[in-house]
Scaffold this active site. Structure first.
Site, mmCIF file in Angstrom:
data_model
loop_
_atom_site.group_PDB
_atom_site.id
_atom_site.type_symbol
_atom_site.label_atom_id
_atom_site.label_comp_id
_atom_site.label_asym_id
_atom_site.label_seq_id
_atom_site.Cartn_x
_atom_site.Cartn_y
_atom_site.Cartn_z
ATOM 1 N N ARG A 240 0.819 -1.213 0.000
ATOM 2 C CA ARG A 240 0.000 0.000 0.000
ATOM 3 C C ARG A 240 0.854 1.264 0.000
ATOM 4 N NH1 ARG A 240 -2.118 -3.665 -1.132
ATOM 5 N NH2 ARG A 240 -4.011 -4.648 -0.365
ATOM 6 N N SER B 197 -11.394 -0.162 3.203
ATOM 7 C CA SER B 197 -10.591 -0.428 4.401
ATOM 8 C C SER B 197 -9.998 0.878 4.918
ATOM 9 C CB SER B 197 -9.472 -1.414 4.075
ATOM 10 O OG SER B 197 -10.006 -2.643 3.628
ATOM 11 N N GLU C 230 -5.511 4.305 6.112
ATOM 12 C CA GLU C 230 -5.189 4.127 4.692
ATOM 13 C C GLU C 230 -5.587 5.342 3.856
ATOM 14 O OE1 GLU C 230 -6.126 0.875 1.160
ATOM 15 O OE2 GLU C 230 -5.991 0.214 3.231
#
Length: 354
Positions: free
Chosen positions: A163, A242, A346
């Site tokens: 990520r 998420s 995130e």
């Protein structure tokens, strides 16, 4: 910039999947790479704060909005040449995935249903259900705000990791314009299925291939069951998917974490653990949140945990950004107190802080 749409005191909430955030002083919508570059250069030359917006699916904007120029990238272009795919940054990601599957190509079929634009995928190194875009991206065309040049960065130059990427590490430097991929012609079959949940649902073993269309449809159903496919009528999808990344722990951190798990849940309790490189272990943010007491549907206010997935924080329709952040802070503090692990958000925050 005659072709660029310009609005003042423009609402930004409708441009995000959270549907949260105040207005921008100025909102530009650019439909060509040249117009994107011109808008960026103009803002930089004037010293005006600049916010780049794609699909808005990974963005949390503060209630006060953005005091500067917001630039919405709405460029179009999806070209397939054999196994080579080139996408303009403004292309809708889910549409591009569908097109590659229809063409019988493998490599991104398990990334179906992820909201947002193609230009965001290398920034976040988007991944799900056993696939990451870094596995198929060959290069990224980006405008470098530091040098004023348009560059083509090869995969190895993008510094991809979990990520993360070079673009995320230097958020004020690069503006992604185009992304290029090398896919696989496996005769209409998918790439080898890696994710255990996907394999179980398909009734196959890890490493098996299935028709690419079947893999895509299965992932879409799995995502929908968790509120991870956008639906205006379903508040569980008024989210950024998420909200927290899965923590990656050193050997010492993981040992301390396992001790906290045993202390809290009993000596026979085991936490999810996955290899994440030499001396590193990845565990599950969703598991941590749930075991810390934040179950599906948690909350009584206008921002709550999704009723379908503990990893998604949602706007139930009347939330403010501060409502969302208060919930996020509560979850972070609860997980830290329970297990000694600090969750990291995130989504990108603008004018807002956890």
């Amino acid at each position: 910039m005659g072709r660029v749409q310009e609005l003042h005191d423009a609402p930004l909430a409708p441009l995000t999947t959270f549907r949260l955030g105040g207005p921008a002083t100025r909102l530009l919508t650019a439909t060509t790479d040249a117009d994107v570059i011109d808008a960026v250069r103009e803002a930089d030359a004037a010293g005006t704060p600049l916010l780049i917006i794609g699909g808005g699916s990974n963005l949390v904007i503060g209630d006060q909005g953005f005091a500067g120029t917001a630039l919405r990238i709405a460029t179009k272009g999806c070209t397939l040449d054999g196994t080579k795919l080139e996408l303009a940054a403004g292309e809708v990601w889910t549409d591009a995935v569908e097109r590659t599957v229809e063409a019988g190509l493998a490599g991104i079929e398990c990334l179906a249903g992820i909201p947002g634009s193609a230009g965001a995928t290398p920034i976040q190194n988007v991944g799900a259900y056993g696939q990451e875009v870094s596995a198929t991206i060959t290069d990224v065309v980006a405008y470098d705000r530091t040098t004023g040049e348009t560059l083509t960065l090869a995969n190895a130059d993008c510094a991809f990791s979990y990520r993360h990427s070079r673009f995320k590490a230097e958020p004020d430097r690069y503006v992604v314009l185009r992304v290029r991929f090398e896919l696989e012609d496996a005769g209409g079959l998918s790439a080898p299925i890696k994710y255990p949940e996907t394999a179980r649902t398909l009734g196959v073993e890890a490493g098996d291939r299935v028709p690419a269309a079947t893999a895509r449809e299965t992932v879409l159903k799995l995502r929908a069951g968790k509120g991870m496919v956008l639906d205006p009528e379903d508040h569980d999808t008024w989210s950024a998917g998420s909200f927290f990344t899965n923590p990656i722990l050193t050997e010492a951190e993981f040992a301390a974490f396992r001790a906290r798990v045993a202390e809290r849940l009993g000596p026979d309790a085991t936490a999810p653990a996955f290899p994440a490189g030499e001396g590193l272990t990845k565990t599950s943010a969703a598991w941590l949140i749930d075991k810390a007491g934040f179950t599906k549907g948690y909350g009584t206010g206008p921002a709550r945990i999704s009723t379908k997935h503990t990893l998604a924080l949602t706007n139930r329709g009347a939330a403010t950004t501060e409502d969302l952040l208060a919930l996020a802070r509560e979850v972070v503090a609860g997980v830290r107190d329970a297990f000694g692990v600090t969750l990291v958000n995130e989504p990108v925050t603008v004018g807002a802080h956890l």
